[in-house]
Design a protein around this motif. Sequence first.
Motif, mmCIF file in Angstrom:
data_model
loop_
_atom_site.group_PDB
_atom_site.id
_atom_site.type_symbol
_atom_site.label_atom_id
_atom_site.label_comp_id
_atom_site.label_asym_id
_atom_site.label_seq_id
_atom_site.Cartn_x
_atom_site.Cartn_y
_atom_site.Cartn_z
ATOM 1 N N SER A 36 38.762 -26.573 65.748
ATOM 2 C CA SER A 36 38.849 -27.307 67.605
ATOM 3 C C SER A 36 40.682 -28.274 67.911
ATOM 4 O O SER A 36 40.796 -28.350 68.096
ATOM 5 C CB SER A 36 37.679 -28.172 67.583
ATOM 6 O OG SER A 36 38.097 -30.027 66.748
ATOM 7 N N LEU A 90 33.225 -28.158 71.795
ATOM 8 C CA LEU A 90 33.562 -26.716 70.788
ATOM 9 C C LEU A 90 33.272 -26.877 68.990
ATOM 10 O O LEU A 90 32.562 -25.895 68.935
ATOM 11 C CB LEU A 90 35.764 -26.765 70.778
ATOM 12 C CG LEU A 90 36.166 -26.746 72.039
ATOM 13 C CD1 LEU A 90 37.409 -26.693 71.404
ATOM 14 C CD2 LEU A 90 35.633 -25.280 72.431
ATOM 15 N N THR A 102 42.106 -22.334 73.549
ATOM 16 C CA THR A 102 41.055 -22.231 73.489
ATOM 17 C C THR A 102 40.285 -21.605 74.174
ATOM 18 O O THR A 102 38.795 -20.724 74.251
ATOM 19 C CB THR A 102 40.294 -24.488 74.234
ATOM 20 O OG1 THR A 102 41.302 -24.501 73.949
ATOM 21 C CG2 THR A 102 39.208 -24.255 74.806
ATOM 22 N N GLU A 103 41.225 -21.135 76.211
ATOM 23 C CA GLU A 103 40.158 -20.729 76.953
ATOM 24 C C GLU A 103 40.510 -19.134 76.730
ATOM 25 O O GLU A 103 39.214 -18.199 76.765
ATOM 26 C CB GLU A 103 41.785 -20.908 77.809
ATOM 27 C CG GLU A 103 40.985 -20.379 79.467
ATOM 28 C CD GLU A 103 42.042 -20.297 80.393
ATOM 29 O OE1 GLU A 103 42.303 -19.754 81.268
ATOM 30 O OE2 GLU A 103 43.546 -20.356 80.224
ATOM 31 N N LEU A 106 42.993 -25.273 68.214
ATOM 32 C CA LEU A 106 42.217 -24.900 69.450
ATOM 33 C C LEU A 106 42.951 -25.356 70.354
ATOM 34 O O LEU A 106 43.653 -25.124 71.459
ATOM 35 C CB LEU A 106 41.075 -24.145 69.842
ATOM 36 C CG LEU A 106 40.419 -23.527 69.003
ATOM 37 C CD1 LEU A 106 38.615 -23.542 69.703
ATOM 38 C CD2 LEU A 106 41.099 -21.623 69.222
ATOM 39 N N LEU A 107 43.312 -26.968 70.851
ATOM 40 C CA LEU A 107 43.337 -27.729 71.779
ATOM 41 C C LEU A 107 44.960 -27.924 71.503
ATOM 42 O O LEU A 107 46.020 -28.091 72.583
ATOM 43 C CB LEU A 107 42.580 -28.719 71.194
ATOM 44 C CG LEU A 107 41.779 -29.176 72.436
ATOM 45 C CD1 LEU A 107 41.165 -28.076 71.930
ATOM 46 C CD2 LEU A 107 41.467 -30.460 73.320
ATOM 47 N N LYS A 126 35.956 -33.333 74.194
ATOM 48 C CA LYS A 126 36.158 -31.411 74.358
ATOM 49 C C LYS A 126 36.180 -30.761 72.835
ATOM 50 O O LYS A 126 35.504 -29.687 72.616
ATOM 51 C CB LYS A 126 37.864 -31.026 74.923
ATOM 52 C CG LYS A 126 37.908 -30.873 76.279
ATOM 53 C CD LYS A 126 39.479 -30.473 76.271
ATOM 54 C CE LYS A 126 39.876 -30.282 78.166
ATOM 55 N NZ LYS A 126 41.086 -30.112 78.552
ATOM 56 N N ARG A 127 37.362 -31.649 71.950
ATOM 57 C CA ARG A 127 37.099 -30.879 70.831
ATOM 58 C C ARG A 127 35.560 -30.880 70.393
ATOM 59 O O ARG A 127 35.124 -29.917 69.355
ATOM 60 C CB ARG A 127 37.867 -31.437 69.668
ATOM 61 C CG ARG A 127 39.513 -31.518 70.063
ATOM 62 C CD ARG A 127 39.890 -31.733 68.465
ATOM 63 N NE ARG A 127 41.703 -32.598 69.033
ATOM 64 C CZ ARG A 127 42.126 -33.445 69.652
ATOM 65 N NH1 ARG A 127 41.581 -34.475 69.310
ATOM 66 N NH2 ARG A 127 43.317 -33.617 69.553
ATOM 67 N N PHE A 168 40.028 -18.198 73.082
ATOM 68 C CA PHE A 168 38.953 -18.044 72.079
ATOM 69 C C PHE A 168 37.409 -17.522 73.093
ATOM 70 O O PHE A 168 36.616 -16.985 72.637
ATOM 71 C CB PHE A 168 39.273 -19.589 71.619
ATOM 72 C CG PHE A 168 37.791 -19.462 70.979
ATOM 73 C CD1 PHE A 168 37.106 -20.817 70.803
ATOM 74 C CD2 PHE A 168 37.219 -18.859 69.454
ATOM 75 C CE1 PHE A 168 36.090 -20.627 70.169
ATOM 76 C CE2 PHE A 168 36.430 -19.287 68.774
ATOM 77 C CZ PHE A 168 35.220 -19.491 68.220
ATOM 78 N N GLU A 169 37.618 -18.681 73.778
ATOM 79 C CA GLU A 169 35.696 -18.616 74.746
ATOM 80 C C GLU A 169 36.200 -17.006 75.466
ATOM 81 O O GLU A 169 35.336 -16.712 75.249
ATOM 82 C CB GLU A 169 36.024 -19.673 75.578
ATOM 83 C CG GLU A 169 35.638 -21.269 75.085
ATOM 84 C CD GLU A 169 35.471 -22.559 75.964
ATOM 85 O OE1 GLU A 169 36.262 -22.642 76.896
ATOM 86 O OE2 GLU A 169 34.754 -23.154 74.970
ATOM 87 N N TYR A 219 30.267 -23.930 69.230
ATOM 88 C CA TYR A 219 30.740 -23.192 68.245
ATOM 89 C C TYR A 219 30.617 -22.990 66.875
ATOM 90 O O TYR A 219 30.976 -21.362 66.164
ATOM 91 C CB TYR A 219 31.618 -22.293 68.786
ATOM 92 C CG TYR A 219 31.968 -22.088 70.401
ATOM 93 C CD1 TYR A 219 33.491 -22.830 70.746
ATOM 94 C CD2 TYR A 219 31.437 -20.964 70.480
ATOM 95 C CE1 TYR A 219 33.547 -22.303 72.492
ATOM 96 C CE2 TYR A 219 31.862 -20.769 72.089
ATOM 97 C CZ TYR A 219 32.473 -21.804 72.949
ATOM 98 O OH TYR A 219 33.043 -21.513 74.582
ATOM 99 N N ILE A 224 36.199 -17.006 65.206
ATOM 100 C CA ILE A 224 37.323 -18.721 65.002
ATOM 101 C C ILE A 224 38.987 -18.043 63.859
ATOM 102 O O ILE A 224 39.824 -18.209 64.273
ATOM 103 C CB ILE A 224 37.134 -19.466 64.877
ATOM 104 C CG1 ILE A 224 38.460 -21.122 65.096
ATOM 105 C CG2 ILE A 224 36.959 -19.732 63.418
ATOM 106 C CD1 ILE A 224 38.556 -21.105 66.494
#
Lengths: 108, 503
Positions: free
Chosen positions: B380, B369, B390-391, B383-384, B365-366, B393-394, B373, B408
């Motif tokens: 990252s 990201l 993360t949600e 964010l996690l 996932k990282r 941010f997205e 992005y 970010i």
Amino acid sequence: QKVTVDVLDHLERLALVDFRDSEGVERLQKAIQFADQLHEVNTDGVEPMDSVLEDRCLYLREDDVTEGNCTKELLKNAREKVEEYFVAPPGNIPLPKLEERETYLQSS
Amino acid sequence: AAVRGCSGVWRRAWQRGAGGPAPCGRRAVAGSARGAAVPAGKSGLAPWVPVVGLEIHAQISSNSKLFSGSQVQFAAPPNSVVSFFDASLPGTLPVINRRCVEAAVMTALALNCSINKRSLFDRKHYFYADLPAGYQITQQRVPIAVNGTLSYSLCTDNKMSQMVTKTVRIKQIQLEQDSGKSLHDDTRSQTLVDLNRAGVGLMEVVMEPDMCCGEEAAAAVRELQLILQTLGSSHAVMAEGQLRVDANVSVHHPGEPYGVRTEVKNINSIRFLAKAVDYEIQRQIEVLENGGTILNETRAFDSRLGCTVPMRDKEGKQDYRFMPEPNLPPLILYDAKSLPANTNHQQVVNIDWIHERLPDLPSVKRAKLVEQYEILPEHSFTLLNEDGLTEFFENVVKHTHMKPKKVIGWILNDLLSYLNQHSLTVKESPVSSSILADLLNLLEKKEISSTAAKQVLVELWKGEGKTPLEIVEEKKLELIQDQEALEQICQAVIDGQENAVIM
């Protein structure tokens, strides 16, 4: 070979049995002798079997809640209870040291 | 004070400074450290290598228990989710829960383990009031998985923001039962026993002693926690006892054999894990440098005092008298190749089928990201690390034209720091992702300056329901776009400061 006092002490502590007198220890010795006969079998190249179920399939249960909710019934077995908790002594009551126990082993 | 390098070698500065833990309740041992004779053979600093290994128990997220159909339920009324088997009543037998097996397989795959297609169950015997059977069913001889790895990252330096990847080897993963809970009532000299937790499925993850300090241990556990939560095999919430960590700690001099290790239990959070490990390392070094020896004992971490203390009730070495569990045949797992034809799917656990359905792990996932992005790797991680960030941010990125690598900054510096200051979770944020997106759009369209944007944010935190645009208008924070008006203002400033301005 005779079972040593150390081993007897260890067994009393672990299994909470009491080899009260020489008869008890003798019975243990005889039981070990009896089991030792297994050593007479040649097991070279044979995989040990630890269960007759070894070629059965382990049944997998679905993850459903099917039991529980029987607090009253379970607590019926309890000698003492406090608000639906079982009551136990404050911790493991340690077995007294060998010297302090009234056991046959003292005299060995 | 002890100075630590990330290579894992601790040097004990001979001058005893203000740092280092003082033994609980006693004054720090003084005197002998200062200018005293150095232990034979060594002069000056004597380096120590700390060795840290972890045993982690993760409660499996399932509806019912590992070997019985009673419910897995945190904080249920005492003894209400207990079956006859859990209470160890005679005549009951274990029946394994398929979901628990799948959870263990998922976890093993995520940790790159070799899966034992045939694993066995054993009984581990010891006496305790919350273990009614007198033994725990576990997997000692042949566990479900062995030889895995867990990769985790550390910041080498707060300033430089450099991340370093480390690995710890996973010795094995095994399925086992949890015990009940004991509540000690010292005033009445009794223990109250609740068996609700007895029989809940656990995955024990045994790590090799590849770590050297509290920071590494904490980072490794945090990553494992994220992996388990991503897989869904365990909720891994330490505060609810769903993730329990025991640390094995020892120290030795380089080139010499490993020292005697102690086991540290009762660690209730990742922060405390780091503290407990570091304290224990320091304690052992102090004991050894003062000529003492380390006992192979179990110690508990006291979070209030920040130190470890010997644990009561752990007398002598335990003899667990492991024996095969006679009521359970071997657990057989299949893959696409070994799957026999005409099998009942419900009775089969297919490793390949599970592998295909694994979700993206945190590391993947990282990486996605960072790629998608164009943010930094350490971004990252943050964010996690925060649930829901993360949600958030997205969502913001979706609703604004501002480049993600600019967004970010607002997420990590402005949003997150505010939430942390006020101990709020992302879900509790008074500023939603759409509101933040609106604000960033104003900034992006150059309708306001970034200073003004920060002022608007301060207002938005109050959560009064005003939109960014409303606040801008209210406080007159709009950037002046009119060229003529700007010239007039500049001229007025210059005119007013004739002395300062040199024509």
